[in-house]
Scaffold this motif. Structure first.
Motif, mmCIF file in Angstrom:
data_model
loop_
_atom_site.group_PDB
_atom_site.id
_atom_site.type_symbol
_atom_site.label_atom_id
_atom_site.label_comp_id
_atom_site.label_asym_id
_atom_site.label_seq_id
_atom_site.Cartn_x
_atom_site.Cartn_y
_atom_site.Cartn_z
ATOM 1 N N ASP A 5 0.861 -1.181 0.000
ATOM 2 C CA ASP A 5 0.000 0.000 0.000
ATOM 3 C C ASP A 5 0.905 1.242 0.000
ATOM 4 O O ASP A 5 1.543 1.564 1.004
ATOM 5 C CB ASP A 5 -0.897 -0.014 1.236
ATOM 6 N N ALA A 6 0.989 1.922 -1.142
ATOM 7 C CA ALA A 6 1.887 3.065 -1.288
ATOM 8 C C ALA A 6 1.208 4.395 -1.009
ATOM 9 O O ALA A 6 1.774 5.458 -1.301
ATOM 10 C CB ALA A 6 2.476 3.073 -2.696
ATOM 11 N N THR A 7 0.020 4.371 -0.417
ATOM 12 C CA THR A 7 -0.732 5.606 -0.193
ATOM 13 C C THR A 7 0.051 6.590 0.672
ATOM 14 O O THR A 7 0.156 7.784 0.353
ATOM 15 C CB THR A 7 -2.082 5.294 0.459
ATOM 16 N N GLU A 8 0.616 6.094 1.773
ATOM 17 C CA GLU A 8 1.336 6.987 2.683
ATOM 18 C C GLU A 8 2.622 7.514 2.051
ATOM 19 O O GLU A 8 3.019 8.660 2.316
ATOM 20 C CB GLU A 8 1.646 6.256 3.994
ATOM 21 N N LEU A 9 3.278 6.714 1.225
ATOM 22 C CA LEU A 9 4.484 7.182 0.547
ATOM 23 C C LEU A 9 4.144 8.329 -0.406
ATOM 24 O O LEU A 9 4.874 9.328 -0.480
ATOM 25 C CB LEU A 9 5.142 6.034 -0.219
ATOM 26 N N MET A 10 3.032 8.188 -1.134
ATOM 27 C CA MET A 10 2.628 9.247 -2.060
ATOM 28 C C MET A 10 2.250 10.520 -1.295
ATOM 29 O O MET A 10 2.551 11.640 -1.738
ATOM 30 C CB MET A 10 1.452 8.767 -2.909
ATOM 31 N N ARG A 11 1.605 10.369 -0.139
ATOM 32 C CA ARG A 11 1.259 11.532 0.679
ATOM 33 C C ARG A 11 2.520 12.211 1.209
ATOM 34 O O ARG A 11 2.603 13.449 1.249
ATOM 35 C CB ARG A 11 0.362 11.116 1.840
ATOM 36 N N ALA A 12 3.506 11.407 1.624
ATOM 37 C CA ALA A 12 4.749 11.976 2.135
ATOM 38 C C ALA A 12 5.468 12.762 1.044
ATOM 39 O O ALA A 12 6.008 13.849 1.296
ATOM 40 C CB ALA A 12 5.649 10.859 2.661
ATOM 41 N N ARG A 13 5.457 12.233 -0.170
ATOM 42 C CA ARG A 13 6.103 12.948 -1.282
ATOM 43 C C ARG A 13 5.378 14.262 -1.570
ATOM 44 O O ARG A 13 6.011 15.292 -1.825
ATOM 45 C CB ARG A 13 6.122 12.059 -2.513
ATOM 46 N N THR A 14 4.050 14.234 -1.528
ATOM 47 C CA THR A 14 3.269 15.457 -1.758
ATOM 48 C C THR A 14 3.608 16.509 -0.707
ATOM 49 O O THR A 14 3.761 17.700 -1.015
ATOM 50 C CB THR A 14 1.771 15.136 -1.739
ATOM 51 N N ALA A 15 3.756 16.066 0.550
ATOM 52 C CA ALA A 15 4.086 17.002 1.627
ATOM 53 C C ALA A 15 5.493 17.579 1.433
ATOM 54 O O ALA A 15 5.730 18.772 1.666
ATOM 55 C CB ALA A 15 3.983 16.299 2.980
ATOM 56 N N MET A 16 6.433 16.741 0.998
ATOM 57 C CA MET A 16 7.797 17.226 0.749
ATOM 58 C C MET A 16 7.812 18.287 -0.340
ATOM 59 O O MET A 16 8.482 19.325 -0.224
ATOM 60 C CB MET A 16 8.693 16.052 0.317
ATOM 61 N N ASN A 17 7.076 18.038 -1.398
ATOM 62 C CA ASN A 17 7.087 18.945 -2.544
ATOM 63 C C ASN A 17 6.241 20.191 -2.322
ATOM 64 O O ASN A 17 6.267 21.115 -3.144
ATOM 65 C CB ASN A 17 6.630 18.207 -3.800
ATOM 66 N N ALA A 18 5.493 20.219 -1.218
ATOM 67 C CA ALA A 18 4.706 21.416 -0.889
ATOM 68 C C ALA A 18 5.564 22.467 -0.210
ATOM 69 O O ALA A 18 5.146 23.624 -0.081
ATOM 70 C CB ALA A 18 3.530 21.043 0.003
ATOM 71 N N THR A 19 6.753 22.083 0.228
ATOM 72 C CA THR A 19 7.645 23.023 0.896
ATOM 73 C C THR A 19 8.614 23.620 -0.121
ATOM 74 O O THR A 19 8.842 23.053 -1.187
ATOM 75 C CB THR A 19 8.447 22.307 2.002
ATOM 76 N N PRO A 20 9.208 24.785 0.179
ATOM 77 C CA PRO A 20 10.172 25.384 -0.757
ATOM 78 C C PRO A 20 11.382 24.474 -0.968
ATOM 79 O O PRO A 20 11.799 23.752 -0.062
ATOM 80 C CB PRO A 20 10.574 26.697 -0.056
ATOM 81 N N GLY A 21 11.924 24.514 -2.173
ATOM 82 C CA GLY A 21 13.095 23.704 -2.478
ATOM 83 C C GLY A 21 12.852 22.812 -3.677
ATOM 84 O O GLY A 21 11.738 22.777 -4.237
ATOM 85 N N PRO A 22 13.879 22.086 -4.101
ATOM 86 C CA PRO A 22 13.746 21.194 -5.261
ATOM 87 C C PRO A 22 12.685 20.129 -5.023
ATOM 88 O O PRO A 22 12.499 19.649 -3.899
ATOM 89 C CB PRO A 22 15.148 20.565 -5.396
ATOM 90 N N LYS A 23 11.988 19.756 -6.084
ATOM 91 C CA LYS A 23 10.982 18.711 -5.995
ATOM 92 C C LYS A 23 11.659 17.348 -5.882
ATOM 93 O O LYS A 23 12.698 17.092 -6.503
ATOM 94 C CB LYS A 23 10.073 18.731 -7.224
ATOM 95 N N ILE A 24 11.061 16.477 -5.116
ATOM 96 C CA ILE A 24 11.602 15.133 -4.888
ATOM 97 C C ILE A 24 10.872 14.141 -5.789
ATOM 98 O O ILE A 24 9.639 14.112 -5.823
ATOM 99 C CB ILE A 24 11.438 14.712 -3.411
ATOM 100 N N SER A 25 11.624 13.325 -6.505
ATOM 101 C CA SER A 25 11.010 12.342 -7.399
ATOM 102 C C SER A 25 10.668 11.065 -6.633
ATOM 103 O O SER A 25 11.296 10.744 -5.613
ATOM 104 C CB SER A 25 11.952 12.002 -8.563
#
Length: 475
Positions: free
Chosen positions: A281-301
């Protein structure tokens, strides 16, 4: 007075013995500077721009685009002015994928043989081999030489190379060819080289190996030829090669595609692989990535997050970051993770390598993946960026598939495969819900570990995908 110097395909490093002309960068009549790139070639590793060590006017080119040339074959001739200080050009040669000065130049042939390290001979000198002037392919149509001596027609019977003298050195095109002969007990002194100046090529050694097995197949082969010849009205007239399929197209296995074919075949021959897989279940991983990319700085793949999970898992299960030394019958456990990732390009499948991936964070991994992916698409990856991997991450989910049983990237010991992430019914906290589900698969060399270790590795990866907070233990 101008002199015409011949520039040959230099040693491209990494044991490469041939290259395909992809694109000429100069025309006959162009003025070139010292160390200016003159042709773009494709090797089994990457695309390379080859610089010429001479400055002057291009008088002839040898080889059409698409032609495959061995190391040491003529590339072009350059008319240069009379040197004032006794030097000729830069004297630099291509070693690996850059030029080096004469002090660091590697010797390609022993005494008594012609130079193939990229330094051209003057046509017409006493030590120039005959074929260097007369057996080279004609210049490209419409590009006649503008200066220099006239190229004389090739003789009806080209000179035949003879085996090396009993006490002298044997001219071999690369150490890999010498090793191939040594491993198969082939006496190089008994071979006649088909390369320039009698240079022994890999094909010469392989032909010698095929000749060994020919007597055992003679009777059966003769029966087939006689039968086919009789049916056609003339006994024994059947060709030795297999007939071409009606309406089929033959595609040469060369360059990157040929290298991949050789490597995959070797992997299947040598590695006893096994595969295990699990849905996560990758739901939480996708949410964590969304939260990371919501902050200033380079986007995380997403690939960078999966790579970070891989390096954490390899720290717990180092058996899978290994290789097998078959000659010593030893498992070599490696202390650094050089992470390869599969990248599909127009030229075929390549596996760029992220060096020291275990020391990088998600931002660094994202940037390096992007850089290597762009280099793969443009064909500018260097041999160093395509070799030396210790573990491979294969994201075949980008092709819209859920699962796969990939072939281990020899000589590595394992590969993690990641399928597409799609909404699926899933039991979450005791209730049926729609979650983002991914299939993970691990193909591993069964010689380095058993199923318990492989299963533990894959289960840890799945736990990190389902609960990214698990990674905090390793940060």
């Amino acid at each position: 007075m101008a002199q015409v110097l011949e520039f040959k395909l230099p040693d491209l490093g990494e044991g490469l013995t041939e290259a395909e002309i992809v694109r000429w960068l100069v025309q006959v009549g162009d003025v070139v500077a010292v160390d200016q790139p003159v042709v773009e070639v494709e090797t089994a590793k990457a695309m390379v721009e080859v610089p010429c060590p001479y400055g002057g006017v291009v008088t002839a080119r040898f080889g059409e685009e698409g032609a495959e040339l061995p190391v040491g074959a003529p590339l072009l001739t350059v008319a240069v002015g009379e040197p004032e200080d006794g030097t000729e050009g830069s004297g630099n040669v291509l070693v690996g994928y850059g030029t080096q000065a004469p002090a660091a130049r590697r010797r390609r042939l022993r005494a008594g043989t012609a130079a193939v390290d990229g330094q051209a001979r003057r046509p017409g000198t006493a030590d120039a081999a005959p074929h260097a002037r007369v057996a080279a392919p004609p210049p490209t149509a419409g590009t006649a030489p503008v200066s220099g001596p006239t190229v004389t027609p090739a003789p009806a019977s080209p000179p035949t190379a003879t085996p090396a003298a009993a006490g002298g050195p044997v001219p071999v095109i690369s150490p890999l060819v010498r090793k191939l002969a040594r491993d198969n007990d082939v006496d190089l002194r008994q071979l006649t080289g088909s390369g320039p100046d009698g240079l022994i090529l890999r094909a010469d050694v392989e032909n010698a190996l095929r000749t060994r097995t020919a007597p055992a197949d003679t009777a059966a082969g003769q029966a087939v030829r006689t039968s086919a010849g009789t049916a056609g009205g003339q006994a024994g007239a059947a060709p030795a090669t297999a007939p071409r399929a009606e309406g089929g197209v033959r595609i040469p296995l060369k360059g990157v595609r040929g290298a991949v074919a050789d490597k995959l075949s070797r992997s299947r021959r040598e590695i006893p692989d096994a595969t295990c897989w699990v849905d996560a279940d990758a739901t939480e991983l996708m949410r964590a990535r969304t939260a990371m990319n919501a902050t200033p700085g380079p986007k995380i793949s997403l690939l960078a997050l999966l790579a970070r999970i891989c390096t954490a898992a390899l720290a717990r299960f180092p058996e899978l970051n290994s290789t097998v030394d078959t000659e010593a019958r030893e498992i070599v456990r490696l202390d650094r993770v050089h992470l390869g990732f599969a990248a599909q390009t127009d030229r075929g499948l390549v596996v760029p390598v992220v060096r020291d991936a275990h020391t990088r964070d998600a931002e660094s991994l994202t940037a390096e993946f992007a850089r290597l992916t762009e280099a793969a698409r443009t064909g500018t990856l260097t041999p160093g960026e395509l070799t030396g991997g210790t573990f491979t991450l294969n994201n075949y989910g980008v092709f819209g598939v859920d699962g796969s049983t990939p072939i281990v990237n020899h000589p590595e010991a394992a590969m993690l495969g990641v399928g597409r992430i799609v909404p699926k019914p899933w039991v979450h906290e005791g209730e049926l819900a729609v979650r983002q589900v991914v299939q993970l698969s691990l193909t591993f060399d069964h010689r380095v570990c058993d199923g318990g270790t492989a299963g533990g590795f894959l289960r840890y990866v799945a736990d990190c995908v389902e609960q990214p907070a698990v990674l905090l233990r390793t940060l």
